[in-house]
Scaffold this active site. Structure first.
Site, PDB file in Angstrom:
ATOM      1  N   ASP A  56     -13.657  13.792 -15.282  1.00 29.87           N
ATOM      2  CA  ASP A  56     -13.427  15.232 -15.090  1.00 29.87           C
ATOM      3  C   ASP A  56     -14.727  15.994 -14.813  1.00 29.87           C
ATOM      4  OD1 ASP A  56     -10.705  14.922 -15.523  1.00 29.87           O
ATOM      5  OD2 ASP A  56     -10.845  15.368 -17.666  1.00 29.87           O
ATOM      6  N   GLN A  90      -3.865  12.044 -15.398  1.00 34.80           N
ATOM      7  CA  GLN A  90      -5.011  11.577 -14.628  1.00 34.80           C
ATOM      8  C   GLN A  90      -6.235  12.392 -15.027  1.00 34.80           C
ATOM      9  OE1 GLN A  90      -4.859  11.955 -10.304  1.00 34.80           O
ATOM     10  NE2 GLN A  90      -6.007  10.095 -10.024  1.00 34.80           N
ATOM     11  N   GLU A 109      -7.950   8.840  -3.103  1.00 38.64           N
ATOM     12  CA  GLU A 109      -8.047  10.193  -2.541  1.00 38.64           C
ATOM     13  C   GLU A 109      -8.510  10.227  -1.086  1.00 38.64           C
ATOM     14  OE1 GLU A 109      -6.535  12.514  -3.884  1.00 38.64           O
ATOM     15  OE2 GLU A 109      -6.344  11.834  -5.970  1.00 38.64           O
ATOM     16  N   HIS A 132       0.321  10.377  -1.333  1.00 40.80           N
ATOM     17  CA  HIS A 132      -0.016   9.489  -2.456  1.00 40.80           C
ATOM     18  C   HIS A 132       1.118   8.502  -2.771  1.00 40.80           C
ATOM     19  CE1 HIS A 132      -3.902  10.591  -4.095  1.00 40.80           C
ATOM     20  NE2 HIS A 132      -3.605  11.867  -4.191  1.00 40.80           N
ATOM     21  N   TYR A 169     -12.710  12.350  -1.615  1.00 40.16           N
ATOM     22  CA  TYR A 169     -11.708  12.830  -0.649  1.00 40.16           C
ATOM     23  C   TYR A 169     -12.283  12.816   0.769  1.00 40.16           C
ATOM     24  CZ  TYR A 169      -9.054  14.834  -4.597  1.00 40.16           C
ATOM     25  OH  TYR A 169      -8.337  15.013  -5.758  1.00 40.16           O
ATOM     26  N   GLU A 220       0.303  13.836  -8.047  1.00 39.50           N
ATOM     27  CA  GLU A 220       1.263  12.968  -7.355  1.00 39.50           C
ATOM     28  C   GLU A 220       2.162  12.164  -8.279  1.00 39.50           C
ATOM     29  OE1 GLU A 220      -2.085  12.682  -7.510  1.00 39.50           O
ATOM     30  OE2 GLU A 220      -2.747  10.596  -7.535  1.00 39.50           O
ATOM     31  N   HIS A 280      -0.153  16.234   0.930  1.00 38.92           N
ATOM     32  CA  HIS A 280      -1.132  15.413   0.214  1.00 38.92           C
ATOM     33  C   HIS A 280      -0.464  14.607  -0.907  1.00 38.92           C
ATOM     34  CE1 HIS A 280      -5.179  14.466  -1.403  1.00 38.92           C
ATOM     35  NE2 HIS A 280      -4.536  14.490  -2.567  1.00 38.92           N
ATOM     36  N   GLU A 281       0.303  15.299  -1.738  1.00 37.01           N
ATOM     37  CA  GLU A 281       0.918  14.594  -2.880  1.00 37.01           C
ATOM     38  C   GLU A 281       1.960  13.584  -2.394  1.00 37.01           C
ATOM     39  OE1 GLU A 281      -0.918  14.948  -5.203  1.00 37.01           O
ATOM     40  OE2 GLU A 281      -1.803  16.904  -4.754  1.00 37.01           O
TER      41      GLU A 281
HETATM   42  N1  BES Z   1      -4.593  13.222  -7.883  1.00 33.48           N
HETATM   43  C1  BES Z   1      -5.109  14.492  -7.516  1.00 33.48           C
HETATM   44  C2  BES Z   1      -5.356  15.391  -8.700  1.00 33.48           C
HETATM   45  C3  BES Z   1      -6.283  14.788  -9.733  1.00 33.48           C
HETATM   46  C4  BES Z   1      -7.434  14.128  -9.375  1.00 33.48           C
HETATM   47  C5  BES Z   1      -5.995  14.944 -11.061  1.00 33.48           C
HETATM   48  C6  BES Z   1      -8.263  13.601 -10.354  1.00 33.48           C
HETATM   49  C7  BES Z   1      -6.821  14.409 -12.016  1.00 33.48           C
HETATM   50  C8  BES Z   1      -7.963  13.741 -11.666  1.00 33.48           C
HETATM   51  C9  BES Z   1      -4.206  15.218  -6.521  1.00 33.48           C
HETATM   52  O1  BES Z   1      -3.567  14.368  -5.636  1.00 33.48           O
HETATM   53  C10 BES Z   1      -5.073  16.117  -5.689  1.00 33.48           C
HETATM   54  O2  BES Z   1      -5.939  15.615  -5.027  1.00 33.48           O
HETATM   55  N2  BES Z   1      -4.818  17.422  -5.721  1.00 33.48           N
HETATM   56  C11 BES Z   1      -5.518  18.374  -4.906  1.00 33.48           C
HETATM   57  C12 BES Z   1      -4.649  18.721  -3.722  1.00 33.48           C
HETATM   58  C13 BES Z   1      -5.381  19.043  -2.455  1.00 33.48           C
HETATM   59  C14 BES Z   1      -6.378  18.004  -2.052  1.00 33.48           C
HETATM   60  C15 BES Z   1      -4.393  19.292  -1.330  1.00 33.48           C
HETATM   61  C16 BES Z   1      -5.804  19.616  -5.743  1.00 33.48           C
HETATM   62  O3  BES Z   1      -5.311  19.699  -6.852  1.00 33.48           O
HETATM   63  O4  BES Z   1      -6.519  20.480  -5.294  1.00 33.48           O
HETATM   64 ZN    ZN Z   2      -4.921  13.467  -4.283  1.00 34.59          ZN
END
Ligand code: BES
Ligand code: ZN
Length: 611
Positions: free
Chosen positions: A385, A131, A328, A309, A393, A281, A305-306
């Site tokens: 990115d 991702q 998100e 998803h 979120y 996730e 959180h994960e």
């Molecule tokens: N899916 C995301 C991580 C992500 C987002 C990877 C966009 C690549 C591009 C994952 O579910 C996430 O939101 N992780 C958060 C966790 C937190 C919100 C509890 C993180 O990594 O901080």
């Molecule tokens: Zn997420």
């Protein structure tokens, strides 16, 4: 040409890949995968077909017939900096399947290859993070979440390693000559000392959820459908098993709230510290940073959180990255509902408070680029990115919470369950969500300004700051800091990491260095084992000019590659003049080898922006 997604070359007039049969030979000596992919289209197609690639060398394209016929192909000569290079195939009439052989680049943006000295097991390690748009650096594909694929995967690895993937594990066995499918020479594929780990993903997933890892990985069972995997031996596994003991219960809570868990297993993989996210996730096997293991079960929030998803994101997927909030925002809402059940309302309110603070900070970050304060921003030409933030979120969470307040929790719970049951295994856009909302909650558009929420910039006036006693208490203690008051031992006696995080993030930004060091002398925040606390503290200390923490900043940037920590630390250093900026550059030059390519790119772009 009718692009379906600003981040993909996929042509909307063409069929998309529906199944990929992948054979990967992992060559750790040159950080390369030699691969074969048999791709099957959703319907027969003739003539041009476009696939996404990044830094992949394509060796051959052939029909699936016996004997195979070559298929003409061309790879765009100069890659687009965001999209990579389109691979154009000219398919013979009525083609449904074709085979590609190719090799990844050692710089593949999704992959991090770690040498034995860089790992806890002293074995080589590789993992993927696809991702948002990095699957194309692992295999040519329609790399858009609008298209879903099933896949089979053979990972050929040295026999002292084991491999895991976000898919059903079929088994581990000796390589067969019939397996390699042209990925590499048969002699190499079947060489002594190699094994094949076989996986099958029968549920269609967007390509960004393709994931695997290989290394000196062990595991511990947690429950009937949950297991934790990690490298680094018994001690790490025991700690991880303790931290995640409650995971099975959490899955049950998720099922109560959102409907059946559709992915059979919910396993966790704890990655090396360079993992660039808190969690990812990947279906059936969530990837986690080791920093969530703090010995106090606080990793539960990231796991919640994960896990969330599994319904919002993996069952219902955003059609493109412009609809990322559907993944998100929904997941942040769902995460807090799970946390509320397993850890209580107060903990959930604290999480909301940290989120509210983060959302407000994003308004400052994007003040010259308000597009990225929209729930649905325009993303053409933008690397996801580069603009990753809390907005999807927390503004997404706020939008859903606003709807919940309007119609009441019982009605909203029913709405969410119906939403998930209606759109599961589909990729949808924001407009589809809004239509569904209006159809199921008649008159909602007269009660909430849906247009302002989705298309508007900033924070809508009917967003709400959480209103809990502990949240307010911490905010008022933080406000008193300016006048010289530190919180008393009594006041912080039962604080854990999240209370400190909220406190630190609410402190005024223009504080005196002496006050910052006084706070640290009393509460030893700069040495906290909890990186959320440590980084929140260092982020206060750097702009205050406290040079005594340079050492801690350096250790932090060299030990953990999670971008949530790299971004603020590199930014705070780079924004200062002189010594701090030079420190950032030196640390980056020494630490970059340790970072995942995505994190390296993000740190590099922060440093170049402020150079
Ligand atoms: N899916 C995301 C991580 C992500 C987002 C990877 C966009 C690549 C591009 C994952 O579910 C996430 O939101 N992780 C958060 C966790 C937190 C919100 C509890 C993180 O990594 O901080
Ligand atoms: Zn997420």
């Amino acid at each position: 040409m009718a692009p379906v997604d600003p981040h993909s070359y996929t042509d909307g007039a063409h069929p998309v890949t529906k199944h990929a049969a992948l054979s990967f030979y992992l060559d750790f000596t040159v950080s390369t995968i030699h691969a074969s992919a048999l791709l099957t289209l959703s319907e027969p197609h003739s003539g041009d077909l476009l696939l996404d690639t990044r830094a992949v060398s394509v060796h051959s394209a052939t029909t699936a017939a016996d004997p195979p016929e070559p298929i003409p192909f061309s790879l765009a000569a100069s890659p687009d900096p965001v999209l990579g290079s389109a691979l154009t195939l000219t398919l013979p009439p009525d083609t449904t399947s074709f085979r590609l052989t190719f090799s990844t680049s050692p710089d593949a943006s999704a992959l991090q290859w770690l040498a034995p000295p860089q790992t806890a097991s002293a074995q080589p390690f590789v993992f993927s993070q696809c991702q948002s748009i990095h699957a194309r650096s692992v295999f040519p594909c329609h790399d858009t979440p609008a298209a879903r694929i099933t896949f089979s995967l053979l990972l050929n690895v040295p026999s002292q390693l084991s491999a895991v993937a976000a898919a059903r594990h079929v088994g581990r066995r000796d390589p067969l000559p019939s397996d390699h499918c042209g990925a590499c020479d048969e002699a190499l594929w079947c060489a002594p000392g190699r094994v094949v780990e076989e996986f099958e993903m029968e549920q269609p997933v967007p390509p960004y959820l393709f994931a695997f890892a290989a290394g000196g990985i062990g595991s511990r069972d947690l429950g009937p459908r949950t297991r934790v995997y990690a490298e680094g031996g018994d001690k790490v596994l025991d700690e991880a098993a303790r931290e995640f003991a409650g995971v099975e219960d959490m899955v049950k809570v998720g099922e109560d709230l959102f409907g059946p868990y559709e992915w059979e297993r919910f396993d966790l993989l704890v990655l090396p510290p360079s993992f660039p996210y808190g969690g990812m996730e990947n279906p059936r096997m969530v990837f986690l940073t080791p920093t969530v293991i703090k010995g106090d079960a606080s990793g539960a929030q990231v796991v919640a959180h994960e896990l969330a998803h599994s319904w919002t994101g993996n069952l219902i997927t955003n059609k493109t990255n412009e609809d990322f909030w559907l993944n998100e925002g929904f997941t942040t809402y769902a995460e807090r509902r799970i946390v509320e059940v397993v850890q209580g309302e107060e903990r959930a309110a604290l999480n909301m408070g940290i989120g509210w603070r983060g959302l407000n900070q994003m308004m400052e970050r994007f003040k010259d680029n308000m597009e990225f304060t929209k729930l649905k921003p325009k993303m053409a030409g933008i690397d996801p990115d580069d603009v990753y933030s809390e907005v999807p979120y927390e503004k997404g969470f706020q939008f859903l919470w606003r709807i919940e307040r309007q119609i009441g929790r019982p009605a909203f719970d029913e709405f969410i369950k119906k939403y998930i049951a209606t759109f599961k295994f589909q990729s949808i856009d924001t407009e589809t969500f809004l239509e569904f909302l209006k159809a199921n909650v008649p008159g909602i558009e007269n009660q909430i300004d849906l247009h302002l929420w989705v298309e508007g910039t900033g924070i809508p006036p009917d967003a709400m700051e959480p209103d809990s006693a502990i949240y307010k208490k911490i905010c008022s203690l933080a406000a008193e800091f300016k006048s010289g008051k530190l919180p008393s031992e009594d006041e912080v006696a039962d604080w854990n990491g999240q209370e400190w995080e909220l406190y630190l993030e609410n402190l005024p930004t223009d504080v005196e260095a002496s006050q910052v060091t006084a706070l640290d002398e009393r509460y030893k925040l700069s040495e906290s084992r909890d990186y959320e606390v440590k980084v929140a503290f260092l982020q206060l200390a750097i702009p205050a000019g406290c040079k005594c923490y340079f050492n801690e900043v350096e250790k932090c940037l060299k030990q953990v590659g999670r971008m949530k920590y790299l971004r603020p630390l590199y930014s705070s250093l780079a924004k200062c003049s002189g010594e701090e900026k030079m420190l950032a550059q030196r640390i980056f030059s020494e630490a970059q080898e340790f970072y995942h390519p995505i994190a390296r790119g993000v740190a590099e772009s922060i440093l170049s922006k402020h150079s």
